[in-house]
Each structure stands twice: as structure tokens, then as C-alpha cells.
Design a protein around this motif. Structure first.
Motif, PDB file in Angstrom:
ATOM      1  N   THR A   1       9.463  -5.247  -5.559  1.00 12.59           N
ATOM      2  CA  THR A   1       9.900  -6.722  -5.666  1.00 12.59           C
ATOM      3  C   THR A   1      11.451  -6.339  -4.827  1.00 12.59           C
ATOM      4  N   TYR A   2      11.764  -6.046  -5.582  1.00 11.99           N
ATOM      5  CA  TYR A   2      13.474  -5.665  -5.678  1.00 11.99           C
ATOM      6  C   TYR A   2      13.836  -4.542  -3.830  1.00 11.99           C
ATOM      7  N   LEU A   3      13.180  -3.891  -3.708  1.00  5.24           N
ATOM      8  CA  LEU A   3      13.392  -3.356  -2.548  1.00  5.24           C
ATOM      9  C   LEU A   3      13.138  -3.806  -1.235  1.00  5.24           C
ATOM     10  N   TYR A   4      11.603  -4.527  -1.336  1.00  5.04           N
ATOM     11  CA  TYR A   4      10.731  -5.271  -0.772  1.00  5.04           C
ATOM     12  C   TYR A   4      12.328  -6.116   0.120  1.00  5.04           C
ATOM     13  N   ARG A   5      12.612  -6.435  -0.619  1.00  4.17           N
ATOM     14  CA  ARG A   5      13.215  -7.622   0.297  1.00  4.17           C
ATOM     15  C   ARG A   5      15.282  -7.310   0.219  1.00  4.17           C
ATOM     16  N   GLN A   6      15.445  -6.274   0.107  1.00  5.05           N
ATOM     17  CA  GLN A   6      16.477  -5.446   0.577  1.00  5.05           C
ATOM     18  C   GLN A   6      16.666  -5.285   1.830  1.00  5.05           C
ATOM     19  N   LEU A   7      15.179  -4.548   1.725  1.00  2.23           N
ATOM     20  CA  LEU A   7      14.490  -3.727   3.514  1.00  2.23           C
ATOM     21  C   LEU A   7      14.118  -5.413   4.116  1.00  2.23           C
ATOM     22  N   MET A   8      13.896  -6.045   4.054  1.00  2.80           N
ATOM     23  CA  MET A   8      13.811  -7.888   5.063  1.00  2.80           C
ATOM     24  C   MET A   8      15.142  -7.684   4.944  1.00  2.80           C
ATOM     25  N   ALA A   9      16.463  -7.835   3.847  1.00  2.00           N
ATOM     26  CA  ALA A   9      17.532  -8.744   4.581  1.00  2.00           C
ATOM     27  C   ALA A   9      18.676  -7.646   4.914  1.00  2.00           C
TER      28      ALA A   9
ATOM     29  N   ASP B   1       0.845  -1.564  -0.216  1.00  2.00           N
ATOM     30  CA  ASP B   1       0.139  -0.407   0.290  1.00  2.00           C
ATOM     31  C   ASP B   1       0.899   1.152  -0.256  1.00  2.00           C
ATOM     32  N   PRO B   2       1.211   2.054  -0.380  1.00  2.00           N
ATOM     33  CA  PRO B   2       2.053   2.839  -1.137  1.00  2.00           C
ATOM     34  C   PRO B   2       1.353   4.217  -0.723  1.00  2.00           C
ATOM     35  N   GLU B   3       0.433   4.620   0.623  1.00  2.00           N
ATOM     36  CA  GLU B   3       0.195   5.463   0.807  1.00  2.00           C
ATOM     37  C   GLU B   3       0.267   4.836   2.737  1.00  2.00           C
ATOM     38  N   ALA B   4       0.488   4.076   2.570  1.00  2.00           N
ATOM     39  CA  ALA B   4       0.429   3.537   3.743  1.00  2.00           C
ATOM     40  C   ALA B   4       2.400   3.369   4.353  1.00  2.00           C
ATOM     41  N   GLY B   5       2.806   2.785   2.726  1.00  2.00           N
ATOM     42  CA  GLY B   5       4.542   3.675   3.250  1.00  2.00           C
ATOM     43  C   GLY B   5       4.780   5.048   3.218  1.00  2.00           C
ATOM     44  N   GLU B   6       3.913   5.879   2.330  1.00  2.00           N
ATOM     45  CA  GLU B   6       4.481   7.301   2.162  1.00  2.00           C
ATOM     46  C   GLU B   6       4.368   7.203   4.271  1.00  2.00           C
ATOM     47  N   ALA B   7       3.717   7.394   4.853  1.00  2.00           N
ATOM     48  CA  ALA B   7       3.951   7.686   6.417  1.00  2.00           C
ATOM     49  C   ALA B   7       4.867   6.403   7.257  1.00  2.00           C
TER      50      ALA B   7
ATOM     51  N   LEU C   1      17.432   1.019  12.537  1.00  2.00           N
ATOM     52  CA  LEU C   1      16.022   1.914  11.748  1.00  2.00           C
ATOM     53  C   LEU C   1      15.076   1.334  10.943  1.00  2.00           C
ATOM     54  N   LEU C   2      14.673  -0.062  11.039  1.00  2.00           N
ATOM     55  CA  LEU C   2      13.563  -1.080  10.145  1.00  2.00           C
ATOM     56  C   LEU C   2      13.172  -1.941  11.572  1.00  2.00           C
ATOM     57  N   ASP C   3      13.591  -2.018  12.695  1.00  2.00           N
ATOM     58  CA  ASP C   3      13.491  -3.187  13.509  1.00  2.00           C
ATOM     59  C   ASP C   3      12.506  -3.196  14.236  1.00  2.00           C
ATOM     60  N   ASN C   4      11.058  -2.351  14.321  1.00  2.00           N
ATOM     61  CA  ASN C   4      10.237  -2.082  14.629  1.00  2.00           C
ATOM     62  C   ASN C   4       9.268  -2.700  13.467  1.00  2.00           C
ATOM     63  N   MET C   5       9.843  -2.330  11.655  1.00  2.00           N
ATOM     64  CA  MET C   5       8.713  -2.677  11.146  1.00  2.00           C
ATOM     65  C   MET C   5       8.553  -3.819  10.831  1.00  2.00           C
ATOM     66  N   SER C   6       7.053  -3.735  10.402  1.00  2.00           N
ATOM     67  CA  SER C   6       6.834  -5.637   9.796  1.00  2.00           C
ATOM     68  C   SER C   6       6.256  -5.499   8.580  1.00  2.00           C
ATOM     69  N   ASP C   7       6.697  -7.141   8.216  1.00  2.00           N
ATOM     70  CA  ASP C   7       6.563  -7.457   6.636  1.00  2.00           C
ATOM     71  C   ASP C   7       5.961  -6.686   5.816  1.00  2.00           C
ATOM     72  N   ASP C   8       4.826  -6.465   6.856  1.00  2.00           N
ATOM     73  CA  ASP C   8       3.392  -5.306   5.567  1.00  2.00           C
ATOM     74  C   ASP C   8       3.757  -4.131   5.479  1.00  2.00           C
TER      75      ASP C   8
ATOM     76  N   LEU D   1       7.402  -3.092   5.705  1.00  2.00           N
ATOM     77  CA  LEU D   1       8.508  -2.636   4.548  1.00  2.00           C
ATOM     78  C   LEU D   1       7.705  -3.479   3.207  1.00  2.00           C
ATOM     79  N   LEU D   2       6.223  -3.985   3.073  1.00  2.00           N
ATOM     80  CA  LEU D   2       6.144  -4.423   1.850  1.00  2.00           C
ATOM     81  C   LEU D   2       5.631  -2.340   1.580  1.00  2.00           C
ATOM     82  N   ASP D   3       5.494  -1.878   1.880  1.00  2.00           N
ATOM     83  CA  ASP D   3       3.777  -0.903   1.974  1.00  2.00           C
ATOM     84  C   ASP D   3       5.078   0.149   1.627  1.00  2.00           C
ATOM     85  N   LEU D   4       6.674   0.421   2.107  1.00  2.00           N
ATOM     86  CA  LEU D   4       7.567   1.170   1.917  1.00  2.00           C
ATOM     87  C   LEU D   4       7.836   0.822   0.739  1.00  2.00           C
TER      88      LEU D   4
END
Length: 202
Positions: free
Chosen positions: A59-67, A23-29, A81-88, A90-93
Motif C-alpha cells: 500500500t505504501y509503495l503503491y501510493r509513493q509510486l503514484m505520487a 500481481d507480483p509476477e507482472a511487477g517483476e517484469a 521513469l514511471l510516465d508510461n506505467m498505468s495504475d495497475d 504500479l500496483l503490480d510493481l
């Protein structure tokens, strides 16, 4: 090598289908924390060795953020910086950044011919595959396979990434072995030329 690439493409395709689109809107937040280094919309990093995130592929960015979050791709500047972010999250971001426009740079005119030859045709003598084979002739990437857009990416960042692959400092992720093999065959001059060419590719 062909079997390896085919397996990676199939595996990534199944992974993307399982996750669906973010969800791009959620990712913007959640993107405010990224802007201090990568600029508004991820399009203007404060340093050339930081990547542009805009439009590089969900797809690429999601996998990099997860890694990065999971410690499989250590980046000191992003520690915690990403410790408190869920998989969803990161996918939104990733979805948000994928919708942003990638600004195109200007390649060094003295390096264009060599860079273009490498990008489009590789180097048969040294066994270097053409970048265009995975990242497309225009550098737009391959979203289903998880290969990022390269067109417009900072030359400094591309060069650093290739050097990191060549040294084995960037070895995590499903596509890493492909890039390690290619980068290990590149000379410093070839890295400089192809990185410059990519920055102005469109």
C-alpha cells in the motif's frame, strides 16, 4: 492528532480495498528499470540515501509510486521513469517489491539506547510520538493504514526523509502532515540516533 491519524487510516483502508492486490509476477517484469538504483529485489540500493524497496509494504509503495509518477512527490532521479506505467502497473510493481526480503543493517552501538528510547517511547518533553505507534514495535509497519516497514531501512535514507519532512521538502501524500509534525520536533542528534536504530531493528 488522533482524529487526523484515524481519518488517514480509514481513508487508506478504503482505498486499498478498492484497488485490491497487485500481481507480483507482472511487477517483476517492470522492475528491471528500478534495479539500477535500488538493486536486485530492491534490497541493495547503490547509494545509502536511496530507499530499500524490498518488503516495505504494498500500500505504501503503491501510493509513493503514484505520487512520483503524477508529480506530487518530485524526485529528480526518477523523472520520466514511471510516465508510461498505468495504475495497475504500479500496483503490480508494489506487490512484487512487497514480497522481497528486507536485509537488516547494523545500528551504531553508541546510538542504540537513544534511538530505541525515541522509537519506542518518543519524547514526551518535546511532544514527539513514538515511531512504534504507527510502524509497530518491530518496525514491520501497518499495511492496512499504509504505514511502511522501517526495520532494516538504510539509516542514511531514514535520516534524509526525516530532514526533508522537517524542512517541508516532502509534503505530499496523505501521511505527510503526520511526519512533518513529528520531524519538526526532532533535533539533528535525535534524527541520527533513531535512523541508526531503525537500520538494525528486527
Amino acid at each position: 492528532m488522533k482524529k487526523l491519524i484515524a481519518g488517514v487510516v480509514l481513508g487508506l483502508g478504503l482505498s486499498v480495498a478498492a484497488h485490491g492486490a497487485g500481481d507480483p509476477e507482472a511487477g517483476e517484469a517492470n522492475a528491471a528499470v528500478c534495479a539500477s538504483c535500488h538493486g536486485a529485489g530492491g534490497a541493495a540500493p547503490i547509494m545509502g540515501v536511496y530507499p530499500k524497496l524490498s518488503g516495505i509494504g504494498e500500500t505504501y509503495l503503491y501510493r509513493q509510486l503514484m505520487a512520483i509518477r503524477d508529480g506530487d512527490r518530485p524526485i529528480p532521479e526518477m523523472t520520466g521513469l514511471l510516465d508510461n506505467m498505468s495504475d495497475d502497473d504500479l500496483l503490480d510493481l508494489a506487490a512484487y517489491y512487497d514480497q522481497q526480503s528486507m536485509p537488516i543493517g547494523q545500528a551504531d552501538p553508541d546510538l542504540v539506547d537513544q534511538g530505541q528510547a525515541l522509537y519506542r517511547g518518543g519524547n514526551l518533553a518535546s511532544g514527539i510520538a513514538a515511531c512504534a505507534a504507527c510502524h509497530s514495535p518491530q518496525g514491520k509497519g501497518n499495511e492496512p493504514a499504509g504505514y511502511p516497514r522501517l526495520s532494516g531501512q538504510s539509516a542514511d535514507y531514514v535520516a534524509k526523509s526525516l530532514q526533508d519532512y522537517r524542512k517541508g521538502d516532502r509534503a505530499g501524500g496523505v501521511n505527510a502532515q503526520i511526519m512533518i509534525d513529528i520531524a519538526s520536533r526532532l533535533s539533528d542528534a535525535e534524527i541520527e540516533a533513531v535512523s541508526s536504530y531503525i537500520s538494525g531493528l528486527h
